[in-house]
Motif scaffolding. Structure first.
Motif, PDB file in Angstrom:
ATOM      1  N   PHE A  23       0.835  -1.200   0.000  1.00 44.44           N
ATOM      2  CA  PHE A  23       0.000   0.000   0.000  1.00 44.44           C
ATOM      3  C   PHE A  23       0.872   1.255   0.000  1.00 44.44           C
ATOM      4  O   PHE A  23       0.640   2.187  -0.762  1.00 44.44           O
ATOM      5  CB  PHE A  23      -0.919   0.038   1.219  1.00 44.44           C
ATOM      6  N   PHE A  28      -0.642   4.923  -1.161  1.00 44.00           N
ATOM      7  CA  PHE A  28      -1.766   5.021  -0.232  1.00 44.00           C
ATOM      8  C   PHE A  28      -1.323   5.762   1.019  1.00 44.00           C
ATOM      9  O   PHE A  28      -0.152   5.762   1.378  1.00 44.00           O
ATOM     10  CB  PHE A  28      -2.286   3.629   0.149  1.00 44.00           C
ATOM     11  N   LYS A  29      -2.277   6.382   1.688  1.00 45.30           N
ATOM     12  CA  LYS A  29      -2.005   7.144   2.907  1.00 45.30           C
ATOM     13  C   LYS A  29      -2.690   6.452   4.087  1.00 45.30           C
ATOM     14  O   LYS A  29      -3.508   5.572   3.917  1.00 45.30           O
ATOM     15  CB  LYS A  29      -2.517   8.566   2.748  1.00 45.30           C
ATOM     16  N   VAL A  31      -1.833   4.274   6.175  1.00 46.75           N
ATOM     17  CA  VAL A  31      -1.694   2.812   6.158  1.00 46.75           C
ATOM     18  C   VAL A  31      -1.347   2.332   7.557  1.00 46.75           C
ATOM     19  O   VAL A  31      -0.367   2.788   8.153  1.00 46.75           O
ATOM     20  CB  VAL A  31      -0.588   2.378   5.156  1.00 46.75           C
ATOM     21  N   ALA A  44      -5.941   1.201   4.487  1.00 44.38           N
ATOM     22  CA  ALA A  44      -5.227   2.202   3.699  1.00 44.38           C
ATOM     23  C   ALA A  44      -6.252   3.093   3.010  1.00 44.38           C
ATOM     24  O   ALA A  44      -7.346   2.648   2.675  1.00 44.38           O
ATOM     25  CB  ALA A  44      -4.341   1.522   2.658  1.00 44.38           C
ATOM     26  N   SER A  45      -5.903   4.348   2.816  1.00 46.17           N
ATOM     27  CA  SER A  45      -6.810   5.255   2.113  1.00 46.17           C
ATOM     28  C   SER A  45      -6.069   5.934   0.970  1.00 46.17           C
ATOM     29  O   SER A  45      -4.847   6.019   0.965  1.00 46.17           O
ATOM     30  CB  SER A  45      -7.396   6.294   3.076  1.00 46.17           C
ATOM     31  N   ASN A  46      -6.859   6.408   0.019  1.00 46.02           N
ATOM     32  CA  ASN A  46      -6.300   7.022  -1.170  1.00 46.02           C
ATOM     33  C   ASN A  46      -7.353   7.925  -1.785  1.00 46.02           C
ATOM     34  O   ASN A  46      -8.511   7.902  -1.396  1.00 46.02           O
ATOM     35  CB  ASN A  46      -5.871   5.945  -2.173  1.00 46.02           C
TER      36      ASN A  46
END
Length: 94
Positions: A23, A28-29, A31, A44-46
């Motif tokens: 990730f 991704f941020k 994480v 994880a976010s994106n």
């Protein structure tokens, strides 16, 4: 929101760290591992095309991987909570 269940012939035990690294290397941020669901879980976010999304990848036992994808994440804590709840319910049915 989507839910994907995968079965692996390979042993997934201990793969959470590799999932985290994958990730992170993909940009991704936020994480981090999430406790309380499965044998291991990674959030994880994106943002894709200006729309935020979050993904919870859950490992259960040695061979099951669940992926919960939530699009339009406005509150990350709520999204993690919802994804965890969905994963917990799905795992109970497997």
């Amino acid at each position: 929101m989507s839910l994907e269940v995968r079965h692996s012939d390979d042993d997934l035990t201990g793969s959470a760290k590799g999932i985290e690294q994958s990730f992170q290397s993909s940009g991704f941020k936020s994480v981090h591992q999430v406790s309380g669901v499965g044998s291991a879980a990674v959030w994880a976010s994106n943002s894709i095309f200006g729309r935020s999304q979050g993904e919870l990848t859950v490992i259960q036992g040695t061979s099951i991987m669940l992926i919960v994808l939530i699009e339009g994440v406005s509150n990350e804590a709520d999204a993690i909570s919802n994804a965890t709840l969905i994963a917990t319910k799905a795992l109970a049915k497997l």
